[in-house]
Motif scaffolding. Structure first.
Motif, short mmCIF file in Angstrom:
data_model
loop_
_atom_site.label_atom_id
_atom_site.label_comp_id
_atom_site.label_asym_id
_atom_site.label_seq_id
_atom_site.Cartn_x
_atom_site.Cartn_y
_atom_site.Cartn_z
N LEU A 1 60.39 -59.04 -31.93
CA LEU A 1 58.70 -58.88 -32.31
C LEU A 1 58.41 -60.04 -32.98
O LEU A 1 59.35 -60.87 -33.50
CB LEU A 1 58.66 -57.61 -33.21
CG LEU A 1 58.97 -56.13 -32.83
CD1 LEU A 1 58.89 -55.43 -34.08
CD2 LEU A 1 58.44 -55.71 -31.56
N GLY A 2 57.27 -60.38 -32.79
CA GLY A 2 56.53 -61.48 -33.55
C GLY A 2 55.53 -61.06 -34.42
O GLY A 2 54.82 -60.03 -34.51
N SER A 3 55.46 -61.93 -35.76
CA SER A 3 54.72 -61.32 -36.79
C SER A 3 53.26 -62.19 -36.80
O SER A 3 52.38 -61.89 -37.57
CB SER A 3 55.37 -61.77 -38.41
OG SER A 3 55.42 -63.10 -38.28
N GLY A 4 53.21 -62.88 -35.85
CA GLY A 4 51.90 -63.78 -35.64
C GLY A 4 51.99 -64.85 -36.46
O GLY A 4 50.98 -65.78 -36.46
N ASP A 5 53.04 -65.43 -37.02
CA ASP A 5 53.22 -66.77 -37.54
C ASP A 5 53.58 -67.91 -36.59
O ASP A 5 53.16 -68.95 -36.71
CB ASP A 5 54.10 -66.69 -38.75
CG ASP A 5 53.71 -65.63 -39.91
OD1 ASP A 5 52.80 -66.02 -40.72
OD2 ASP A 5 53.96 -64.52 -40.06
N ARG A 6 54.42 -67.42 -35.82
CA ARG A 6 55.07 -68.44 -34.88
C ARG A 6 54.77 -67.88 -33.38
O ARG A 6 54.50 -68.82 -32.46
CB ARG A 6 56.67 -68.61 -35.06
CG ARG A 6 56.83 -69.05 -36.26
CD ARG A 6 58.38 -69.46 -36.40
NE ARG A 6 58.86 -70.55 -35.65
CZ ARG A 6 60.11 -70.99 -35.40
NH1 ARG A 6 61.04 -70.13 -36.01
NH2 ARG A 6 60.47 -71.68 -34.81
N TRP A 7 54.78 -66.49 -33.35
CA TRP A 7 54.67 -66.07 -32.02
C TRP A 7 53.63 -65.01 -32.18
O TRP A 7 53.42 -64.43 -33.15
CB TRP A 7 56.07 -65.47 -31.45
CG TRP A 7 56.97 -66.47 -30.87
CD1 TRP A 7 56.89 -67.40 -29.98
CD2 TRP A 7 58.15 -66.87 -31.87
NE1 TRP A 7 57.91 -68.16 -29.85
CE2 TRP A 7 58.71 -67.95 -31.01
CE3 TRP A 7 58.80 -66.45 -32.81
CZ2 TRP A 7 59.83 -68.76 -31.59
CZ3 TRP A 7 59.82 -67.25 -33.31
CH2 TRP A 7 60.26 -68.23 -32.67
N THR A 8 52.88 -64.45 -31.18
CA THR A 8 51.82 -63.63 -31.17
C THR A 8 52.32 -62.18 -31.87
O THR A 8 53.42 -61.76 -31.44
CB THR A 8 51.60 -63.10 -29.63
OG1 THR A 8 51.17 -64.26 -29.10
CG2 THR A 8 50.44 -62.07 -29.51
N ARG A 9 51.63 -61.79 -32.57
CA ARG A 9 51.71 -60.66 -33.50
C ARG A 9 51.72 -59.45 -32.60
O ARG A 9 50.72 -59.14 -31.84
CB ARG A 9 50.60 -60.38 -34.36
CG ARG A 9 50.78 -59.20 -35.51
CD ARG A 9 49.64 -59.17 -36.38
NE ARG A 9 49.83 -57.94 -37.31
CZ ARG A 9 50.23 -57.86 -38.39
NH1 ARG A 9 51.11 -58.97 -38.93
NH2 ARG A 9 50.32 -56.74 -39.19
N ASN A 10 52.78 -58.62 -32.82
CA ASN A 10 52.89 -57.11 -32.20
C ASN A 10 52.33 -56.27 -33.24
O ASN A 10 52.95 -56.06 -34.34
CB ASN A 10 54.42 -57.08 -31.83
CG ASN A 10 55.06 -57.83 -30.69
OD1 ASN A 10 55.86 -58.77 -30.96
ND2 ASN A 10 54.64 -57.51 -29.62
N ASP A 11 51.09 -55.79 -32.83
CA ASP A 11 50.53 -55.01 -34.07
C ASP A 11 51.19 -53.64 -34.06
O ASP A 11 52.03 -53.22 -33.33
CB ASP A 11 49.07 -55.02 -33.74
CG ASP A 11 48.71 -54.48 -32.31
OD1 ASP A 11 49.48 -53.63 -31.58
OD2 ASP A 11 47.38 -54.66 -31.92
N ALA A 12 50.49 -52.87 -34.83
CA ALA A 12 51.21 -51.50 -35.15
C ALA A 12 51.03 -50.27 -33.74
O ALA A 12 51.89 -49.94 -33.71
CB ALA A 12 50.24 -50.57 -36.25
N SER A 13 49.81 -50.94 -32.93
CA SER A 13 49.84 -49.87 -31.92
C SER A 13 50.96 -50.38 -30.83
O SER A 13 51.70 -49.51 -30.03
CB SER A 13 48.54 -50.28 -31.13
OG SER A 13 48.38 -49.55 -29.78
N ASP A 14 51.37 -51.54 -30.64
CA ASP A 14 52.37 -52.04 -29.74
C ASP A 14 53.58 -51.49 -30.31
O ASP A 14 54.64 -51.01 -29.50
CB ASP A 14 52.29 -53.28 -29.74
CG ASP A 14 53.31 -53.98 -28.63
OD1 ASP A 14 53.45 -53.40 -27.55
OD2 ASP A 14 54.05 -54.93 -29.08
N VAL A 15 53.77 -51.81 -31.47
CA VAL A 15 55.14 -51.07 -32.25
C VAL A 15 55.32 -49.76 -31.73
O VAL A 15 56.48 -49.21 -31.69
CB VAL A 15 55.25 -51.61 -33.63
CG1 VAL A 15 56.48 -51.09 -34.31
CG2 VAL A 15 55.23 -53.17 -33.61
N ALA A 16 54.27 -49.02 -32.28
CA ALA A 16 54.34 -47.49 -31.83
C ALA A 16 54.62 -47.32 -30.59
O ALA A 16 55.30 -46.44 -30.08
CB ALA A 16 52.94 -46.90 -32.16
N ASN A 17 54.08 -48.02 -29.44
CA ASN A 17 54.50 -47.69 -28.06
C ASN A 17 55.85 -48.04 -27.74
O ASN A 17 56.49 -47.47 -27.08
CB ASN A 17 53.55 -48.85 -27.18
CG ASN A 17 53.61 -48.35 -25.71
OD1 ASN A 17 53.78 -47.29 -25.16
ND2 ASN A 17 53.82 -49.61 -25.00
#
Length: 550
Positions: free
Chosen positions: A93-109
């Motif tokens: 996953l990415g936190s949005g600092d170096r790579w695109t953030r995987n948000d809560a919705s995507d993590v839940a999916n």
């Protein structure tokens, strides 16, 4: 203690293109004080140095890594990974600092897809990779903030999810901060209400050549109020002997500390890890392993792809090794009992139909069979070569046909098929089919070959050969030949299987390079040794015919 010079970049950070560093072995860790209240534990938890499910069942991870952060459109890979028999997937996953953030919705999916495919889900943040050495990498404290930000997607998922706080959180600079930084991140998540099993990676690009995690793991474990932290070592070139593998893993087992091999491969630019020792030692000690990685590698480590182009029916040599080889996923993985009750699904698929053979050549055959059925879902099929009372898995596939290559001309073989379901249950073996390959002598092909040295160092080098079919019909099950001028020797190869006698080299294709379409090309890579000179070969043959240079 001893030291040596090596490149310590691991595959999890291989896209970052890291440099050489000096390393040495560390000191032993102190024993852990495991005070876990097993009866009160919920979900995946640690007890007496073992990872258990909520019902107390011992759980041993067997699976692979999947680079979701960069290939979010390839989420179907989870079903394909499950079909190979895995019980766990480690998801990037990415936190949005170096790579695109995987948000809560995507993590839940992602979690939902893991559960739908009956996989335990290890979720990791990759933006911490090489912190202190790699520009742009972020701290474990920042990773903890990310997990708190997506906590809503993880609440109530303790039976299914392990939170891997940050990938390879320190490089080869500032790794002395690993203990304090890791302890603080664990406490921050516990203070935020995380009851999940937590996983923490070693420093030194995950390989712990300094022995920092080894010496301080008990400190980190005892600082976790839940006593529910798992340690993850990434085994690449630092672990190129069986003695090093066994010494490291046995240390944690002896200290009562939970350890998994969170990443490893069959080869790497920093050395040649002993994957056989990693897998056999993990199996004998009942420890988890998660190979790197399913598909999509770049930066010169494409050879670590387990399948070609995310195609589940195109296992690479590395994929074949980790899935079907000795101590591999297909034979050692056991599905988590949380899927299907205390015993899980124990109903095997029906017996598949006897295979029929077509397109028989001197070195290959296509097999097809009638599908099996299952009370849940058929996940895939294992094609086996039967020789008396022994059998060898030669292909795995999600469909009802497969092409087997690399056979010997004018030889009789017997093939049969097993079906597997999503719980890992295996059907009875199908009836067999006998196939006799042709006499050989596939026609010479019109071809052009390019050869280049990708990288060279004292005594060693990496080469690449691209073979182009300049004819009007596909070339299948090819044989490529050349001669080295300076006594070079091939040590490892991907995309093909070499044999060498003196200066003469012969290469047979891997399953995913066995066909060269008209106008198309395939590329094989290798590492080798040289002494005194490294002149490129100038003459190549394909199926006995001379190829032009390109």
């Amino acid at each position: 203690m001893r030291s040596r010079t090596a490149r310590t970049t691991t595959a999890g950070g291989a896209l970052l293109g890291l440099a050489l560093s000096l390393f040495g072995l560390g000191q032993p860790a102190h024993a852990a004080e495991d005070t876990t209240d097993t009866a009160a534990a919920t979900g995946l938890h640690v007890s007496d140095g073992r990872l258990l499910e909520g019902n107390g069942n011992d759980f041993v991870m067997r699976g692979v890594n999947h680079a979701h952060a960069w290939y979010a459109h390839e989420l179907d890979s989870l079903s394909h990974i499950k079909a190979k028999g895995a019980n766990t997937v480690r998801v990037v996953l990415g936190s949005g600092d170096r790579w695109t953030r995987n948000d809560a919705s995507d993590v839940a999916n992602v979690v939902s897809e893991c559960k739908a495919n009956r996989l335990i889900c290890v979720l990791e943040v990759h933006d911490t990779t090489g912190y202190g050495e790699q520009s742009g990498a972020v701290s474990l404290d920042r990773a903890a903030d990310y997990w708190i930000g997506v906590q809503s997607a993880l609440e109530g998922q303790e039976d299914y999810v392990v939170v891997n706080i940050g990938n390879e959180p320190h490089g080869n600079t500032g790794y002395d901060r690993w203990t304090a930084d890791t302890t603080a991140a664990v406490r921050k998540l516990r203070d935020a209400g995380f009851d999940h099993a937590l996983m923490v990676d070693a420093p030194n690009w995950g390989q712990d050549w300094s022995g920092t995690m080894r010496a301080n793991a008990s400190t980190v474990f005892n600082a976790d109020p839940k006593r529910n932290t798992i340690f993850s070592i990434h085994m690449y070139g630092v672990y190129d002997t069986a003695a090093e593998v066994r010494d490291y893993l046995n240390h944690f087992v002896g200290a009562g500390l939970p350890i998994v091999v969170g990443e490893f491969g069959h080869d790497h630019s920093d050395g040649n890890p002993d994957e056989d020792a990693i897998m056999s030692t993990a199996q004998s000690l009942r420890l988890g392993y998660l190979g790197w990685s399913w598909s999509g590698n770049g930066g010169g480590v494409e050879y670590l792809d387990m399948v070609d182009g995310f195609d589940p029916d195109s296992l690479t040599g590395w994929g074949q090794r980790i899935v079907n080889g000795a101590n591999g996923i297909a034979t050692t993985a056991r599905e988590a009992t949380v899927y299907g009750g205390s015993g899980g699904d124990t109903t095997a698929p029906t017996r598949p139909g006897a295979p029929t053979a077509s397109n028989v050549t001197s070195t290959g055959v296509t097999l097809s069979w009638a599908a099996s059925s299952d009370n849940v879902r058929v996940a895939g099929y294992d094609v086996v070569r039967v020789n008396g009372t022994t059998e060898t898995v030669v292909r795995t596939t999600t469909g009802t046909s497969a092409t087997v290559t690399g056979l010997t001309p004018a030889t009789s073989y017997t093939f049969a098929v097993y079906a597997r379901d999503t719980a890992g249950n295996r059907s009875e073996r199908s009836a067999g089919v006998q196939v006799t390959t042709g006499q050989g002598g596939d026609p010479a092909a019109a071809c052009a070959v390019s050869y280049k040295v990708v990288g060279q160092w004292q005594g060693g080098f990496q080469g690449e050969v691209t073979v182009r079919n300049t004819g009007t019909s596909a070339v299948r099950d090819w044989t490529l030949g050349w001669r080295f001028a300076d006594g070079q020797t091939i040590t490892t190869m991907w995309g093909g299987t070499p044999s060498q006698s003196g200066a003469a080299v012969t290469v047979r294709p891997a399953s995913y390079t066995s066909t060269i379409p008209a106008g198309g090309s395939v590329t094989i890579g290798f590492t080798g040794t040289w002494n005194g000179g490294n002149t490129s070969p100038s003459a190549f043959t394909l199926n006995g015919g001379t190829c032009s240079a390109s």
